[in-house]
Scaffold this motif. Structure first.
Motif, mmCIF file in Angstrom:
data_model
loop_
_atom_site.group_PDB
_atom_site.id
_atom_site.type_symbol
_atom_site.label_atom_id
_atom_site.label_comp_id
_atom_site.label_asym_id
_atom_site.label_seq_id
_atom_site.Cartn_x
_atom_site.Cartn_y
_atom_site.Cartn_z
ATOM 1 N N LEU A 64 -28.734 45.133 49.956
ATOM 2 C CA LEU A 64 -28.886 44.092 50.967
ATOM 3 C C LEU A 64 -30.119 44.384 51.809
ATOM 4 O O LEU A 64 -30.222 45.441 52.432
ATOM 5 C CB LEU A 64 -27.655 44.040 51.873
ATOM 6 C CG LEU A 64 -26.316 43.714 51.196
ATOM 7 C CD1 LEU A 64 -25.171 43.841 52.201
ATOM 8 C CD2 LEU A 64 -26.340 42.314 50.598
ATOM 9 N N SER A 65 -31.053 43.448 51.806
ATOM 10 C CA SER A 65 -32.258 43.577 52.617
ATOM 11 C C SER A 65 -31.968 43.004 54.005
ATOM 12 O O SER A 65 -31.418 41.917 54.124
ATOM 13 C CB SER A 65 -33.401 42.807 51.949
ATOM 14 O OG SER A 65 -34.592 43.011 52.646
ATOM 15 N N LEU A 66 -32.314 43.769 55.044
ATOM 16 C CA LEU A 66 -31.960 43.383 56.413
ATOM 17 C C LEU A 66 -33.125 42.696 57.104
ATOM 18 O O LEU A 66 -34.197 43.279 57.260
ATOM 19 C CB LEU A 66 -31.552 44.619 57.215
ATOM 20 C CG LEU A 66 -30.313 45.360 56.693
ATOM 21 C CD1 LEU A 66 -30.199 46.722 57.337
ATOM 22 C CD2 LEU A 66 -29.061 44.555 56.929
ATOM 23 N N LYS A 67 -32.911 41.472 57.538
ATOM 24 C CA LYS A 67 -33.909 40.777 58.341
ATOM 25 C C LYS A 67 -33.739 41.277 59.777
ATOM 26 O O LYS A 67 -32.622 41.317 60.291
ATOM 27 C CB LYS A 67 -33.671 39.268 58.274
ATOM 28 C CG LYS A 67 -34.773 38.454 58.925
ATOM 29 C CD LYS A 67 -34.419 36.989 58.935
ATOM 30 C CE LYS A 67 -35.486 36.219 59.691
ATOM 31 N NZ LYS A 67 -35.058 34.852 59.986
ATOM 32 N N TYR A 95 -39.890 53.472 56.716
ATOM 33 C CA TYR A 95 -38.554 53.519 57.321
ATOM 34 C C TYR A 95 -37.625 52.516 56.643
ATOM 35 O O TYR A 95 -38.054 51.468 56.164
ATOM 36 C CB TYR A 95 -38.636 53.268 58.828
ATOM 37 C CG TYR A 95 -38.996 54.527 59.586
ATOM 38 C CD1 TYR A 95 -38.014 55.456 59.925
ATOM 39 C CD2 TYR A 95 -40.308 54.820 59.914
ATOM 40 C CE1 TYR A 95 -38.332 56.631 60.583
ATOM 41 C CE2 TYR A 95 -40.642 55.998 60.577
ATOM 42 C CZ TYR A 95 -39.639 56.898 60.904
ATOM 43 O OH TYR A 95 -39.959 58.067 61.543
ATOM 44 N N GLY A 96 -36.341 52.852 56.622
ATOM 45 C CA GLY A 96 -35.360 52.062 55.888
ATOM 46 C C GLY A 96 -35.098 50.696 56.492
ATOM 47 O O GLY A 96 -35.207 50.502 57.704
ATOM 48 N N SER A 97 -34.705 49.742 55.622
ATOM 49 C CA SER A 97 -34.312 48.405 56.077
ATOM 50 C C SER A 97 -33.320 47.769 55.095
ATOM 51 O O SER A 97 -33.295 46.556 54.929
ATOM 52 C CB SER A 97 -35.542 47.508 56.233
ATOM 53 O OG SER A 97 -36.224 47.382 54.992
ATOM 54 N N HIS A 98 -32.521 48.620 54.428
ATOM 55 C CA HIS A 98 -31.568 48.123 53.436
ATOM 56 C C HIS A 98 -30.195 48.756 53.611
ATOM 57 O O HIS A 98 -30.074 49.865 54.140
ATOM 58 C CB HIS A 98 -32.050 48.428 52.009
ATOM 59 C CG HIS A 98 -33.352 47.808 51.659
ATOM 60 N ND1 HIS A 98 -34.553 48.443 51.911
ATOM 61 C CD2 HIS A 98 -33.658 46.609 51.106
ATOM 62 C CE1 HIS A 98 -35.546 47.651 51.519
ATOM 63 N NE2 HIS A 98 -35.029 46.537 51.022
ATOM 64 N N LEU A 99 -29.187 48.040 53.130
ATOM 65 C CA LEU A 99 -27.847 48.598 52.935
ATOM 66 C C LEU A 99 -27.594 48.640 51.430
ATOM 67 O O LEU A 99 -28.020 47.734 50.697
ATOM 68 C CB LEU A 99 -26.769 47.725 53.594
ATOM 69 C CG LEU A 99 -26.846 47.502 55.100
ATOM 70 C CD1 LEU A 99 -25.671 46.628 55.557
ATOM 71 C CD2 LEU A 99 -26.858 48.812 55.865
ATOM 72 N N TYR A 100 -26.883 49.674 51.003
ATOM 73 C CA TYR A 100 -26.551 49.815 49.584
ATOM 74 C C TYR A 100 -25.053 49.650 49.414
ATOM 75 O O TYR A 100 -24.268 50.361 50.050
ATOM 76 C CB TYR A 100 -27.033 51.173 49.059
ATOM 77 C CG TYR A 100 -28.528 51.312 49.199
ATOM 78 C CD1 TYR A 100 -29.382 50.724 48.269
ATOM 79 C CD2 TYR A 100 -29.099 51.962 50.299
ATOM 80 C CE1 TYR A 100 -30.762 50.800 48.407
ATOM 81 C CE2 TYR A 100 -30.472 52.041 50.452
ATOM 82 C CZ TYR A 100 -31.299 51.461 49.504
ATOM 83 O OH TYR A 100 -32.665 51.522 49.660
ATOM 84 N N VAL A 101 -24.678 48.687 48.578
ATOM 85 C CA VAL A 101 -23.265 48.412 48.303
ATOM 86 C C VAL A 101 -22.898 49.111 47.004
ATOM 87 O O VAL A 101 -23.514 48.867 45.956
ATOM 88 C CB VAL A 101 -23.018 46.889 48.190
ATOM 89 C CG1 VAL A 101 -21.539 46.612 47.935
ATOM 90 C CG2 VAL A 101 -23.502 46.166 49.450
ATOM 91 N N TRP A 102 -21.895 49.990 47.081
ATOM 92 C CA TRP A 102 -21.494 50.803 45.920
ATOM 93 C C TRP A 102 -20.120 50.359 45.422
ATOM 94 O O TRP A 102 -19.243 50.028 46.219
ATOM 95 C CB TRP A 102 -21.399 52.282 46.309
ATOM 96 C CG TRP A 102 -22.657 52.897 46.831
ATOM 97 C CD1 TRP A 102 -23.241 52.682 48.056
ATOM 98 C CD2 TRP A 102 -23.496 53.849 46.168
ATOM 99 N NE1 TRP A 102 -24.382 53.437 48.184
ATOM 100 C CE2 TRP A 102 -24.568 54.162 47.054
ATOM 101 C CE3 TRP A 102 -23.451 54.467 44.919
ATOM 102 C CZ2 TRP A 102 -25.564 55.080 46.716
ATOM 103 C CZ3 TRP A 102 -24.444 55.380 44.587
ATOM 104 C CH2 TRP A 102 -25.482 55.671 45.476
ATOM 105 N N ASP A 103 -19.943 50.391 44.117
ATOM 106 C CA ASP A 103 -18.624 50.225 43.515
ATOM 107 C C ASP A 103 -17.882 51.554 43.703
ATOM 108 O O ASP A 103 -18.311 52.600 43.194
ATOM 109 C CB ASP A 103 -18.771 49.885 42.027
ATOM 110 C CG ASP A 103 -17.439 49.600 41.352
ATOM 111 O OD1 ASP A 103 -16.560 50.494 41.372
ATOM 112 O OD2 ASP A 103 -17.276 48.500 40.782
ATOM 113 N N TRP A 104 -16.803 51.526 44.465
ATOM 114 C CA TRP A 104 -16.105 52.757 44.854
ATOM 115 C C TRP A 104 -15.505 53.485 43.647
ATOM 116 O O TRP A 104 -15.463 54.705 43.603
ATOM 117 C CB TRP A 104 -15.025 52.416 45.887
ATOM 118 C CG TRP A 104 -14.279 53.574 46.452
ATOM 119 C CD1 TRP A 104 -12.930 53.797 46.399
ATOM 120 C CD2 TRP A 104 -14.814 54.698 47.185
ATOM 121 N NE1 TRP A 104 -12.598 54.968 47.051
ATOM 122 C CE2 TRP A 104 -13.738 55.538 47.529
ATOM 123 C CE3 TRP A 104 -16.110 55.061 47.575
ATOM 124 C CZ2 TRP A 104 -13.906 56.718 48.258
ATOM 125 C CZ3 TRP A 104 -16.282 56.245 48.293
ATOM 126 C CH2 TRP A 104 -15.186 57.059 48.621
#
Length: 472
Positions: free
Chosen positions: A242-245, A224-233
């Protein structure tokens, strides 16, 4: 604003202008029959929510899709406030991606808003051929006039967080938004903020993992997921992960509505946390936990500890309040986010859930409640399931709530929801001091649908709302 403006496009010039928009009179929501035992297509329901109408609280129209077992889920528009400056655009089509079949239905709601009709069907093969993506989720309209839809996987049900681009006029599949080979490992929701040249996407799990139900062993296995992905628009590529604690299964993501804002919130379902993401001075992004819903120690349930399971979150258009639903615990919450780093609980309301008195689950230890909540009965109907999808009126004074999450998980966690059908409820909001109060006179009972009990999901207003519209 739009009424005074002769050369304006769809939506509103700003989020605060949107708050002055007209009161909602009808809502659209998909109703699902997959996994219910009823062999009928999913359909788009139109519900009358005008208290002055003789059809108040009634389903006034049903538009069945031409196929079975699509699993309609979320929806978006052909155009929204991101195209406010373009007077050639008008919000007339609702885009309905299918989570399981990967079809996309385009529905004409402009010709007759109270009786939508099917405009176009985009078949999975067209998406596969140009995008190699499947299992479609969030649909957002872009300022370019295009429509962008996130994916959870590839054709075989493996994880693949990419984005399908549609032409906003013809609804032809144009290809992927991301560069070739540049998809995220997993996908789910996304939100963009062009003034900061950023988009951030979230992740659930690979379709093969979640499709038939929830297996706790998959959590242990890290599936299961635990990250956010930051994209250059502008460059259409991932620039930061970003790894989520304490951030397992980050689902719905919301930037603040103010297009200058460089922060927002994401609801992490399994960890039952709200995480705030924000831009640093150097231009990178960070994330911090700002709300934790503690689990309850229980007996008579799947696991010895029950998470709240935060499944939907919303921000009011003035960026003052954050709302979210705990689908398993059964409560809806309102937080004042005037200080986004320190949200303050201002309203809480139990609307069903898994820990009601007299049910199969006994709470052994609870950090928040002194006793288990009473079952919810509205207009004689005992509500099955828990609060799930939420939608806020433009003025922020009414919340609408539905109780179905996803048919396979509904069947597993709330078997009575399959038998009884889901409901739509309405909650009155105190926007001055904060606070939530159920409207006891409002109930739409999808257990009484003509073809059998249905599972109603995400809500949309014809003129746009705080989860469909993005300001640029």
């Amino acid at each position: 604003m739009a009424a005074k403006c002769g050369n304006c496009g769809p939506g509103y010039s700003t989020p605060l202008e949107a708050m002055k928009g007209p009161r909602e009179e009808i809502v659209y929501l998909p109703c699902i029959y997959r996994n219910t035992g009823t062999e009928a297509p999913d359909y788009l329901a139109t519900v009358d929510v005008d208290p002055k109408s003789p059809q108040y609280c009634q389903v006034i129209h049903r538009l069945p899709m031409p196929n079975l077992k699509d699993e309609l889920h979320h929806s978006g528009w052909n155009t929204c406030s991101s195209c406010f400056s373009d007077s050639t655009k008008s919000r007339t089509k609702l885009v309905l991606p299918s989570l399981i079949s990967s079809r996309i239905y385009v529905v004409d709601v402009g010709s007759e808003p109270r009786a939508p009709k099917l405009h176009k069907v985009i078949e999975p093969k067209d998406i596969h051929a140009k995008c190699e993506l499947a299992f479609l989720h969030t649909s957002h309209c872009l300022a370019s006039g295009e429509v962008m839809i996130s994916s959870l996987g590839d054709l075989k049900g493996n994880g693949k967080g990419g984005f399908v681009l549609l032409d906003g006029e013809t609804f032809e599949v144009k290809g992927t938004w991301e560069r070739p080979g540049g998809a995220a490992p997993l996908g789910y929701d996304f939100w963009y903020q062009p003034r900061h040249n950023v988009m951030i996407s979230t992740e659930w799990a690979a379709p093969n993992v979640l499709r038939d139900g929830f297996n706790p062993a998959d959590v242990e296995a890290g599936l299961y997921g635990s990250h956010l992905y930051v994209w250059d628009w502008q460059r259409h590529e991932i620039v930061q992960t970003l790894s989520l604690k304490d951030g397992l299964i980050p689902l719905e993501i919301r930037f603040l509505h103010n297009p200058d804002a460089a922060q927002g919130f994401v609801g992490c379902a399994l960890s039952s946390t709200i995480q705030r993401f924000y831009k640093n001075e150097g231009g990178t992004w960070s994330v911090e936990k700002v709300i934790q819903v503690p689990p309850k120690k229980v007996k008579g349930w799947l696991l010895p500890e029950m998470p709240g399971l935060i499944t939907d979150i919303l921000l009011s258009l003035d960026d003052r309040f954050l709302y979210f639903s705990n689908w398993l615990h059964g409560d809806l919450r309102q937080y004042d986010i005037s200080d986004p780093q320190r949200p303050r609980l201002t309203g809480q309301l139990f609307l069903g859930g898994s820990i009601v008195k007299g049910g199969p689950v006994q709470v052994l230890e609870d950090q928040e409640l002194k006793s288990q909540p009473e079952p919810l009965v509205v207009k004689g109907k005992r509500v099955a399931g828990g609060p799930q999808m939420i939608q806020l009126s433009l003025d922020g004074k009414r919340l609408y709530v539905t109780t179905s999450l996803y048919s396979a998980w509904d069947k597993q966690f709330y078997p009575d929801l399959i038998r009884e059908g889901s409901v739509m409820l309405q909650v009155d909001v105190d926007t001055v001091k904060g606070g939530l109060k159920l409207n006891p006179n409002f109930l739409v009972d999808f257990g009484k649908e003509p073809l059998g009990p249905a599972l109603a999901h995400e809500l949309r207003y014809p003129g746009g709302d705080c989860s469909s519209d993005i300001w640029i």
